[in-house]
Design a protein around this motif. Structure first.
Motif, PDB file in Angstrom:
ATOM      1  N   VAL A 127      24.426  16.454  13.439  1.00 29.90           N
ATOM      2  CA  VAL A 127      23.703  17.586  14.019  1.00 29.90           C
ATOM      3  C   VAL A 127      22.449  17.105  14.737  1.00 29.90           C
ATOM      4  O   VAL A 127      21.693  16.294  14.210  1.00 29.90           O
TER       5      VAL A 127
ATOM      6  N   VAL B 283      26.176  20.734  17.055  1.00 32.92           N
ATOM      7  CA  VAL B 283      26.968  20.099  15.997  1.00 32.92           C
ATOM      8  C   VAL B 283      28.045  19.226  16.647  1.00 32.92           C
ATOM      9  O   VAL B 283      28.733  19.667  17.571  1.00 32.92           O
TER      10      VAL B 283
ATOM     11  N   ARG C 250      22.974  22.278   8.454  1.00 33.97           N
ATOM     12  CA  ARG C 250      24.298  22.686   8.012  1.00 33.97           C
ATOM     13  C   ARG C 250      24.649  21.826   6.812  1.00 33.97           C
ATOM     14  O   ARG C 250      24.331  20.641   6.777  1.00 33.97           O
TER      15      ARG C 250
ATOM     16  N   ARG D  95      27.379  20.597   5.992  1.00 33.65           N
ATOM     17  CA  ARG D  95      28.359  19.538   6.247  1.00 33.65           C
ATOM     18  C   ARG D  95      27.754  18.260   6.841  1.00 33.65           C
ATOM     19  O   ARG D  95      28.476  17.273   7.015  1.00 33.65           O
ATOM     20  N   VAL D  96      26.447  18.244   7.138  1.00 30.56           N
ATOM     21  CA  VAL D  96      25.858  16.968   7.592  1.00 30.56           C
ATOM     22  C   VAL D  96      25.851  15.949   6.454  1.00 30.56           C
ATOM     23  O   VAL D  96      25.625  14.766   6.685  1.00 30.56           O
TER      24      VAL D  96
ATOM     25  N   ARG E  57      29.868  23.059  18.224  1.00 26.67           N
ATOM     26  CA  ARG E  57      29.196  24.301  17.896  1.00 26.67           C
ATOM     27  C   ARG E  57      27.759  24.185  18.377  1.00 26.67           C
ATOM     28  O   ARG E  57      27.129  23.144  18.197  1.00 26.67           O
TER      29      ARG E  57
ATOM     30  N   ASP F 167      30.720  15.287   6.972  1.00 28.70           N
ATOM     31  CA  ASP F 167      31.400  14.713   8.129  1.00 28.70           C
ATOM     32  C   ASP F 167      30.883  15.230   9.463  1.00 28.70           C
ATOM     33  O   ASP F 167      31.550  15.084  10.467  1.00 28.70           O
ATOM     34  N   GLU F 168      29.712  15.852   9.474  1.00 26.81           N
ATOM     35  CA  GLU F 168      29.214  16.383  10.743  1.00 26.81           C
ATOM     36  C   GLU F 168      27.909  15.718  11.150  1.00 26.81           C
ATOM     37  O   GLU F 168      27.148  15.249  10.307  1.00 26.81           O
TER      38      GLU F 168
ATOM     39  N   GLU G 298      31.172  15.985  16.047  1.00 23.53           N
ATOM     40  CA  GLU G 298      32.089  15.435  15.047  1.00 23.53           C
ATOM     41  C   GLU G 298      32.192  13.925  15.090  1.00 23.53           C
ATOM     42  O   GLU G 298      32.776  13.328  14.203  1.00 23.53           O
ATOM     43  N   ARG G 299      31.652  13.323  16.157  1.00 29.61           N
ATOM     44  CA  ARG G 299      31.792  11.867  16.248  1.00 29.61           C
ATOM     45  C   ARG G 299      30.435  11.232  16.507  1.00 29.61           C
ATOM     46  O   ARG G 299      29.600  11.789  17.219  1.00 29.61           O
TER      47      ARG G 299
END
Lengths: 411, 174
Positions: free
Chosen positions: B140, B9, B131, B133-134, B166, B137-138, B11-12
């Motif tokens: 993967v 995972v 997940r 959150r994809v 993660r 804001d994530e 974040e950018r």
């Protein structure tokens, strides 16, 4: 990468070549005014109108990006801004042509063979009002366009968000003013060459051609600046792809309007309307009429249909050159036929003014490009434009102030 | 048949781009990459072949246009000729607007249907996300532990190098 850098001076040889071309073109224009006025003046109207449209397209492009809040185009915004800066000179040249040659317009001369206009047209088309209108249109465009460019350049020194907000407002005003004034301008300057003919879609048709060729000019200058160095490493295939998509879309829009005008007149079949196409479809004019469609739509459409060609600088530039030649031909077919006979005139009187216009336009563009940093260095959206990248660049991190702005905006 | 997956995972977008590129260069099997929006260059980093959907669009657009030209010709000049304003039976300019519309219709609808068929997106199908959150804001990256040589510790170190926030191992039941 040094973004603060301005454009280095052009190689001495290129400057000399452009000046020589401008001088030769200028001499041809002078000779034409003296010895072939009936050929040179339509030709001069064509190139000055072409330049005004190109400059206006630059201003319109910038305004469009501001009102849409577009980020992708910020890195290359100096190119359309430069075009907008050409507006005063191009406008002055056009006014000069309108002032110097009233007989371009049959309604402005007293000729016994001419059937006088009636009703609204007779009121609208008179010389003082015609010139005053031209002055008003140009003054409005120049005032707003230069204000937008000035505000954008002011941001280079302090990076304040106020400049962006101010330009968003100015751009909205410009677009409304432009929409309300460009079509009557096209009616006045071009359609009234044949005052008995009229087509309500003519203004939209001129807008389509204007923005199409403006995009082509932006592409040519942008790719050229990338090759020369100043935009190298700033622009990538994604910026080209976006420009290519716009060119593709507006080429098709132009074709749509081109055909709409033809079909409505063909369908209604009124003699006072069909005369426009009869003149342009007989004899040697017909191949030119079809070539116009070929250059402005068939070539760009089928080449730019492929993703790879929109992302190739070389292909995109070649298509843009086709479109620019097509735009010249499009205007030639609007302006020249009423002043010519069965045979399309083409020779030194048509080429000379075009050469002068291209050379002077390029020289002026370099001049204005060197007045400000080659990319808007402190625009808050610059980071977004540079991030349009396959290979993330460290430069993105350095744009700290603009990142803070985004986060503040979201929170 | 089940397969073991390793999920990283990020974040950018830069991180997932670089991690994807590195994983592919090192020969790991990419299952998929998830992002909340289209990340420029991610398709190339994953080594995806260009989409074939444009060809469906082009072919069916062309077929629709050809059919419409023939159909208008057949209705107005063969089967039931009608005199409209003294125009010739076979008046091509009059066919253009409808041909254009039909071309857009067949090209557009067929592209959407072809996409749904290729992606097997049918009504009622459940979303399968690594997940939730994809979609927000994530980013993967999903790798397959394809054989015994897959060294989980090494891949973890690799993804950590690209700021993975993660890293999980999961077993996917087919």
């Amino acid at each position: 990468m040094n973004f603060e850098s301005t454009l280095p001076p052009l190689p001495e040889g290129s400057v000399r070549l452009l000046r020589a071309l401008a001088a030769v073109g200028g001499l041809i224009i002078l000779a034409g005014v003296l010895f072939a006025p009936e050929r040179i003046w339509p030709s001069l109207l064509l190139v000055t109108y072409f330049l005004v449209c190109t400059a206006l397209a630059g201003a319109f492009f910038v305004a469009l990006q501001y009102v849409a809040g577009a980020g992708w185009s910020v890195a290359l915004r100096r190119v359309p801004e430069t075009l907008a800066m050409l507006l005063p000179a191009a406008g002055a040249a056009l006014i000069l042509v309108l002032l110097a040659r009233p007989s371009l317009y049959p309604w402005a001369v007293h000729d016994s063979a001419y059937v006088a206009l009636q009703g609204f047209k007779a009121l609208w088309l008179n010389r003082p009002f015609f010139l005053a209108r031209a002055a008003v249109y140009l003054a409005l465009w120049i005032g707003l366009a230069l204000a937008i460019v000035r505000t954008s350049r002011r941001q280079d020194s302090d990076g304040a968000i106020e400049h962006t907000l101010r330009n968003e407002k100015l751009s909205a005003v410009f677009i409304v003013v432009f929409a309300l004034t460009f079509w009557p301008a096209a009616f006045d300057w071009i359609m009234s060459l044949e005052p008995h003919w009229s087509s309500t879609i003519f203004g939209v048709y001129n807008f389509a051609g204007m923005f199409l060729s403006g995009l082509a000019t932006i592409i040519v200058l942008t790719v050229w600046l990338e090759r020369l160095g100043p935009l190298h490493g700033v622009l990538n295939d994604n910026h080209l792809h976006d420009l290519g998509r716009l060119l593709f879309a507006f080429s098709t829009f132009w074709a749509y309007i081109w055909f709409s005008q033809y079909m409505l007149i063909w369908y209604a079949n009124f003699p006072e309307e069909t005369v426009y196409y009869t003149r342009r479809l007989h004899g040697a004019w017909q191949p030119l009429f079809l070539l116009n469609f070929f250059l402005n739509w068939v070539v760009p459409f089928f080449i730019l249909l492929m993703r790879a060609s929109k992302r190739s600088a070389t292909t995109l530039m070649r298509v843009a050159v086709f479109v620019l030649v097509g735009r010249w031909l499009d205007l030639y077919l609007m302006i020249v036929p009423p002043h010519a006979g069965d045979w399309p005139p083409f020779g030194v009187w048509e080429v000379g003014p075009a050469v002068a216009a291209v050379a002077l336009g390029l020289l002026a563009s370099f001049h204005y490009l060197r007045q400000a940093p080659i990319i808007p260095v402190r625009d808050p959206l610059l980071a977004e434009s540079l991030a349009q990248s396959d290979t993330p660049k460290p430069s993105r991190v350095s744009a700290g102030s603009s990142k803070d702005f985004f986060q503040a905006g979201v929170g | 048949m089940s397969r073991r997956l390793l999920i990283g995972v990020f974040e950018r977008e830069e991180d997932i781009l670089n991690a994807t590129r590195a994983s592919r260069t090192l020969g790991y099997t990419l299952v998929d990459a998830y992002a909340p929006y289209a990340v420029h260059g991610l398709d190339e980093a994953m080594g995806l072949a260009p989409s074939r959907l444009p060809w469906v669009c082009f072919a069916l657009g062309l077929a629709g246009a050809a059919f419409k030209v023939w159909f208008e010709f057949w209705t107005t000049s063969v089967n039931w000729p009608v005199n409209v304003g003294g125009k010739p039976w076979n008046s091509l300019p009059a066919f253009v607007p409808i041909t254009f519309e039909v071309m857009v219709l067949t090209a557009g609808v067929s592209t959407v249907l072809a996409f749904l068929a290729v992606a097997r997106l049918l009504p009622g199908r459940k979303a399968r996300l690594p997940r939730a959150r994809v979609t927000d804001d994530e980013f993967v990256l999903v790798l397959e532990e394809s054989d015994a040589a897959f060294d989980v510790a090494r891949v973890r170190r690799l993804l950590d190098g690209f700021n993975a926030v993660r890293i999980e191992e999961r077993v996917e039941e087919a």
